[in-house]
Design a protein around this motif. Structure first.
Motif, PDB file in Angstrom:
ATOM      1  N   GLU A 112      18.733  -9.404 -77.249  1.00 13.48           N
ATOM      2  CA  GLU A 112      19.821  -8.843 -76.750  1.00 13.48           C
ATOM      3  C   GLU A 112      19.918  -9.033 -75.158  1.00 13.48           C
ATOM      4  O   GLU A 112      21.169  -9.286 -74.860  1.00 13.48           O
ATOM      5  N   VAL A 113      18.670  -9.534 -74.641  1.00 12.10           N
ATOM      6  CA  VAL A 113      18.824  -9.737 -73.179  1.00 12.10           C
ATOM      7  C   VAL A 113      19.696 -11.243 -72.927  1.00 12.10           C
ATOM      8  O   VAL A 113      20.347 -11.368 -71.961  1.00 12.10           O
ATOM      9  N   ALA A 114      19.557 -12.101 -73.919  1.00 10.90           N
ATOM     10  CA  ALA A 114      20.245 -13.352 -73.842  1.00 10.90           C
ATOM     11  C   ALA A 114      21.861 -13.278 -74.035  1.00 10.90           C
ATOM     12  O   ALA A 114      22.505 -13.821 -73.424  1.00 10.90           O
ATOM     13  N   THR A 115      22.064 -12.248 -75.022  1.00  5.52           N
ATOM     14  CA  THR A 115      23.351 -11.880 -75.347  1.00  5.52           C
ATOM     15  C   THR A 115      23.962 -11.309 -74.193  1.00  5.52           C
ATOM     16  O   THR A 115      24.992 -11.451 -73.427  1.00  5.52           O
ATOM     17  N   LEU A 116      23.112 -10.430 -73.376  1.00  4.93           N
ATOM     18  CA  LEU A 116      23.863  -9.668 -72.229  1.00  4.93           C
ATOM     19  C   LEU A 116      24.112 -10.816 -70.984  1.00  4.93           C
ATOM     20  O   LEU A 116      24.915 -10.432 -70.566  1.00  4.93           O
ATOM     21  N   ALA A 175      27.680 -13.781 -67.792  1.00  4.66           N
ATOM     22  CA  ALA A 175      28.162 -14.880 -67.484  1.00  4.66           C
ATOM     23  C   ALA A 175      29.939 -14.903 -67.624  1.00  4.66           C
ATOM     24  O   ALA A 175      30.679 -15.349 -66.896  1.00  4.66           O
ATOM     25  N   GLU A 176      30.088 -14.583 -68.906  1.00  3.40           N
ATOM     26  CA  GLU A 176      31.627 -14.587 -69.236  1.00  3.40           C
ATOM     27  C   GLU A 176      32.491 -13.535 -68.559  1.00  3.40           C
ATOM     28  O   GLU A 176      33.525 -13.875 -68.255  1.00  3.40           O
ATOM     29  N   LEU A 177      31.784 -12.203 -68.234  1.00  6.64           N
ATOM     30  CA  LEU A 177      32.461 -11.465 -67.347  1.00  6.64           C
ATOM     31  C   LEU A 177      32.700 -11.861 -65.851  1.00  6.64           C
ATOM     32  O   LEU A 177      33.993 -11.774 -65.297  1.00  6.64           O
ATOM     33  N   ILE A 179      31.876  -1.885 -63.339  1.00  4.06           N
ATOM     34  CA  ILE A 179      30.936  -0.863 -64.005  1.00  4.06           C
ATOM     35  C   ILE A 179      30.344  -1.675 -65.133  1.00  4.06           C
ATOM     36  O   ILE A 179      28.862  -1.283 -65.359  1.00  4.06           O
ATOM     37  N   GLU A 180      31.035  -2.395 -66.074  1.00  3.78           N
ATOM     38  CA  GLU A 180      30.347  -3.277 -67.159  1.00  3.78           C
ATOM     39  C   GLU A 180      29.168  -4.101 -66.559  1.00  3.78           C
ATOM     40  O   GLU A 180      28.225  -4.223 -67.289  1.00  3.78           O
ATOM     41  N   LYS A 181      29.379  -4.623 -65.493  1.00  2.00           N
ATOM     42  CA  LYS A 181      28.654  -5.684 -64.993  1.00  2.00           C
ATOM     43  C   LYS A 181      27.267  -4.800 -64.447  1.00  2.00           C
ATOM     44  O   LYS A 181      26.132  -5.250 -64.832  1.00  2.00           O
ATOM     45  N   THR A 182      27.515  -3.840 -63.723  1.00  2.00           N
ATOM     46  CA  THR A 182      26.380  -3.007 -63.489  1.00  2.00           C
ATOM     47  C   THR A 182      25.447  -2.367 -64.640  1.00  2.00           C
ATOM     48  O   THR A 182      24.124  -2.535 -64.744  1.00  2.00           O
ATOM     49  N   THR A 183      26.273  -1.964 -65.675  1.00  2.00           N
ATOM     50  CA  THR A 183      25.643  -1.455 -66.669  1.00  2.00           C
ATOM     51  C   THR A 183      24.783  -2.358 -67.446  1.00  2.00           C
ATOM     52  O   THR A 183      23.538  -2.502 -67.841  1.00  2.00           O
ATOM     53  N   LYS A 184      25.606  -3.844 -67.758  1.00  2.84           N
ATOM     54  CA  LYS A 184      24.712  -5.087 -68.331  1.00  2.84           C
ATOM     55  C   LYS A 184      23.700  -5.387 -67.631  1.00  2.84           C
ATOM     56  O   LYS A 184      22.442  -5.838 -68.182  1.00  2.84           O
ATOM     57  N   THR A 185      23.739  -5.182 -66.181  1.00  2.00           N
ATOM     58  CA  THR A 185      22.414  -5.918 -65.388  1.00  2.00           C
ATOM     59  C   THR A 185      21.391  -4.806 -65.329  1.00  2.00           C
ATOM     60  O   THR A 185      20.156  -5.471 -65.636  1.00  2.00           O
ATOM     61  N   GLN A 186      21.725  -3.543 -65.600  1.00  2.32           N
ATOM     62  CA  GLN A 186      20.644  -2.633 -65.568  1.00  2.32           C
ATOM     63  C   GLN A 186      20.057  -2.779 -67.144  1.00  2.32           C
ATOM     64  O   GLN A 186      18.711  -2.800 -67.210  1.00  2.32           O
ATOM     65  N   ASP A 187      20.821  -3.016 -68.126  1.00  2.24           N
ATOM     66  CA  ASP A 187      20.303  -3.283 -69.540  1.00  2.24           C
ATOM     67  C   ASP A 187      19.413  -4.512 -69.592  1.00  2.24           C
ATOM     68  O   ASP A 187      18.088  -4.403 -70.042  1.00  2.24           O
ATOM     69  N   VAL A 188      19.885  -5.471 -68.683  1.00  3.13           N
ATOM     70  CA  VAL A 188      19.016  -6.766 -68.850  1.00  3.13           C
ATOM     71  C   VAL A 188      17.489  -6.392 -67.938  1.00  3.13           C
ATOM     72  O   VAL A 188      16.572  -6.812 -68.619  1.00  3.13           O
ATOM     73  N   LYS A 189      17.820  -5.700 -67.128  1.00  2.72           N
ATOM     74  CA  LYS A 189      16.629  -5.376 -66.193  1.00  2.72           C
ATOM     75  C   LYS A 189      15.429  -4.520 -66.924  1.00  2.72           C
ATOM     76  O   LYS A 189      14.331  -5.016 -67.128  1.00  2.72           O
TER      77      LYS A 189
END
Length: 192
Positions: free
Chosen positions: A32-36, A41-43, A139-149
Motif C-alpha cells: 500500500e505504501v509503494a502504491t501511495l 509521484a504521479e500527483l 489536500i490529496e498529497k497531504t492525505t497520502k503523505t500521512q498515510d505513507v507515514k
C-alpha cells in the motif's frame, strides 16, 4: 515429557500463526505504501504539468491583453477623431464614405471589446480552475503523505514484532527439539 511436547508444539504453532499474520499484514502495508508513493509521484508530475500549462496560459494572456487594449484604444481614438471631423463638416460627407469608415471602425471596436472580454473571462476561469485543482492536489498529497507515514510506521512495528516473535519461536523450537530428543531417549529405554 509428552505434555511438555504438546505444550511446546501448541506455543510454536501459535507463534508461527502470529508471525505469518503479522508478516502478511506488514507485506500488505508495504505494498500500500509503494502504491501511495507511486500515486504521490504521479500527483507531483500532474501538478508540475498543470503549473507549466498555467504559466503558458498566463503568459499568452499577459502578452495579448495589452495588445488588444492598445488596439481598442486606437480604434476609439480614430472614431472620436472621425466623429469630431464629420461633426464639423457638413452632413452630406458624413453619410457617404465617412459613414462607412465610422461604421467599419465601430464593428472593429465591438470585435476588440468582445475579444478582450472573452479573453479576460477565459483567464479568470482558467485561473480559478487551476487554483481549485491545485488545492485539491495539495489536500490529496497531504492525505497520502500521512498515510505513507503511518503505514510505514505500522509496518516497521509489525516487522519488529515478527522479529521478536521469531526469536521466541526459535527458543520454543530449541526447547521442543530438546523435549523430542529426551522423548526419543526415553522411548529407547522404555521400548524393546
Amino acid at each position: 515429557a509428552t505434555a511438555k511436547k504438546e505444550d511446546s508444539t501448541a506455543v510454536f504453532e501459535k507463534l508461527t500463526t502470529s508471525i505469518d499474520s503479522k508478516s502478511a499484514k506488514s507485506k500488505k502495508l508495504k505494498e500500500e505504501v509503494a502504491t501511495l508513493q507511486k500515486e504521490l509521484a504521479e500527483l507531483a508530475e500532474t501538478q508540475q504539468e498543470m503549473d507549466k500549462v498555467r504559466e503558458e496560459e498566463k503568459a499568452i494572456y499577459e502578452k495579448n491583453k495589452p495588445e488588444l487594449e492598445q488596439g481598442l484604444k486606437g480604434v476609439k481614438l480614430a472614431l472620436k477623431i472621425l466623429n469630431d471631423y464629420y461633426a464639423k463638416a457638413d452632413k452630406g460627407s458624413a453619410s457617404g464614405a465617412g459613414g462607412g469608415i465610422i461604421g467599419m471602425l465601430e464593428v472593429i471596436e465591438s470585435d476588440f471589446t468582445k475579444s478582450l472580454t472573452e479573453m479576460e473571462a477565459a483567464e479568470q476561469t482558467a485561473a480559478a480552475a487551476y487554483e481549485t485543482e491545485s488545492k485539491e492536489n495539495e489536500i490529496e498529497k497531504t492525505t497520502k503523505t500521512q498515510d505513507v507515514k503511518y503505514k510505514t510506521k505500522e509496518a516497521a512495528s509489525l516487522d519488529k514484532a515478527v522479529s521478536e516473535l521469531s526469536s521466541d519461536r526459535d527458543s520454543v523450537q530449541s526447547e521442543l527439539d530438546a523435549v523430542n530428543e529426551y522423548l526419543e531417549s526415553l522411548e529407547k529405554k522404555c521400548t524393546t
